[in-house]
Write a protein that holds these residues in place. Structure first.
Motif: not given
Length: 392
Positions: A52-54, A233-235, A248-249, A347-349
């Motif tokens: 999702m965030f990569g 946190c969202e990840a 949540l998203l 942050g996601a990783v």
């Protein structure tokens, strides 16, 4: 005071806003589909966060090698190329029978080339609207992001229950493709803001100028670090609630939209400055109770309230623009966008790695605490940066 209605009387702004909204809907639909598929195949919080965030992590490579093109290329032509490439990546995701590694490789490879798009878009926005309207225009663009993230996540969640993954990617590709003619037909071409040939050396020269200023360094850090931790946190929403992550998203997008509407439309520059610090703390505080593993309804409410705090960036961007040389505005805003996206990806990783070692709930609470501490440390330097921007 300028209103949103007055902004949308400008044909170029309408086209830029609409094309951005369609692109956001496409990318969020695709990212949710990819994250859910990767988590189902691997069971790994780290890999689902990377799915999702990569692409955000790759942004830093574009910022350090390509971002001079944001000011040295004709903006409409550059954004058209970015839109065509985005569509091509989604078509390949839809058409090819890829495994997890192949999908991630395609995602990250496309993200590197696409990283320059943010700088081009924000630099073009600074020319489409006069300086005094930029905060409201940026707010309206953020509203597009928030509203169409809701559309994208809601659509993606619905379609995942009705269609195959390939078909969901095809829908995303269609949305991305429509954005290209909307942009080309509504925005006139402009000359580059600087004449130097874009490349690694010119990008590095511009980045050195940006980082030479103490206040611009502080603003870049403030725009990237606290937010990046909260995106971590969202990840973890998919590992936290599984298929219900779309709720949540969507709540996060709704909170961000609300904050941008209120802060961008109804607060003056002085009001945005006063609200900046409380908003930065609001962004993190509601995530701390996640260590208690609240149920879905409470979690949705906490996330929506917290994400109002993203509106703190409106004031910080206003100060950054005031402190930026005009020929470098695209690179400055693009570097900020890319660095922020990179910090969000990191942050996601980080969140995924920590959650694999502990739990999503504990990791969310820990990252919220780190964000609160970072915001506290930045409060005094940001006050100095705001004063410098007022004098500029």
């Amino acid at each position: 005071m300028t209103t949103y209605r007055q902004l949308f009387t400008d044909r170029e702004f309408r086209a830029l806003w609409t094309s951005s909204a369609l692109s956001v809907a496409a990318s969020t639909t695709a990212s949710l589909a990819l994250a859910v598929v990767v988590h189902e195949r691997t069971g790994s919080a780290l890999l689902s966060a990377l799915a999702m965030f990569g692409p955000s992590v790759i942004q830093v490579l574009g910022a350090t090698t390509l971002m001079s093109a944001a000011d040295a290329s004709p903006p409409r032509r550059a954004l058209t190329a970015v839109g065509v490439l985005s569509t091509a990546v989604l078509v390949l995701q839809a058409a090819l029978p890829l495994g997890t590694a192949g999908r991630l490789a395609l995602l990250l490879g496309g993200a590197y080339v696409l990283s320059v798009g943010g700088g081009v878009r924000w630099g073009l926005l600074s020319e489409v609207v006069p300086a005094e309207r930029f905060p409201l225009a940026r707010s309206a663009m953020n509203v597009a992001v928030g509203a169409f993230q809701i559309v994208g996540f809601a659509t993606g969640g619905l379609l995942l229950g009705l269609l195959t993954t390939g078909q969901v990617f095809a829908v995303a590709a269609l949305l991305s493709a429509v954005a290209v003619p909307v942009l080309r037909s509504g925005v006139r071409e402009r000359a580059p803001r600087r004449t130097a040939r874009p490349g690694i050396r010119e990008t590095a020269r511009g980045n050195r100028l940006i980082l030479a200023g103490r206040d611009t360094r502080v603003l870049l850090l403030a725009l990237c670090l606290p937010n990046g931790l909260i995106v971590g946190c969202e990840a973890l929403f998919v590992p936290y609630v599984g298929d219900a992550a779309g709720w949540l998203l969507a709540a996060a997008a709704a909170g961000m939209l609300t904050g941008d509407l209120v802060v961008g439309r109804f607060l003056t520059a002085a009001g945005r400055q006063r609200a900046s610090t409380p908003l930065r703390f609001l962004l993190a505080a509601p995530f701390a109770p996640f260590v208690l593993q609240p149920g879905l309804p409470v979690a949705v409410l906490l996330v929506a309230v917290a994400c109002v705090g993203y509106a703190a960036s409106l004031a910080q961007l206003e100060w950054l623009l005031a402190l930026s040389p005009a020929p470098l505005r695209g690179q400055v805003l693009g570097a900020e966008s890319s660095t922020r996206m990179t910090c969000q990806g990191l942050g996601a990783v980080l969140a995924g790695a920590l959650a694999d070692l502990s739990s999503p709930a504990v990791t969310i609470g820990f990252l919220a605490l780190c964000s609160l501490l970072a915001s506290a440390a930045l409060t005094r330097p940001l006050a100095r940066a705001a004063a410098a921007a007022a004098r500029a």
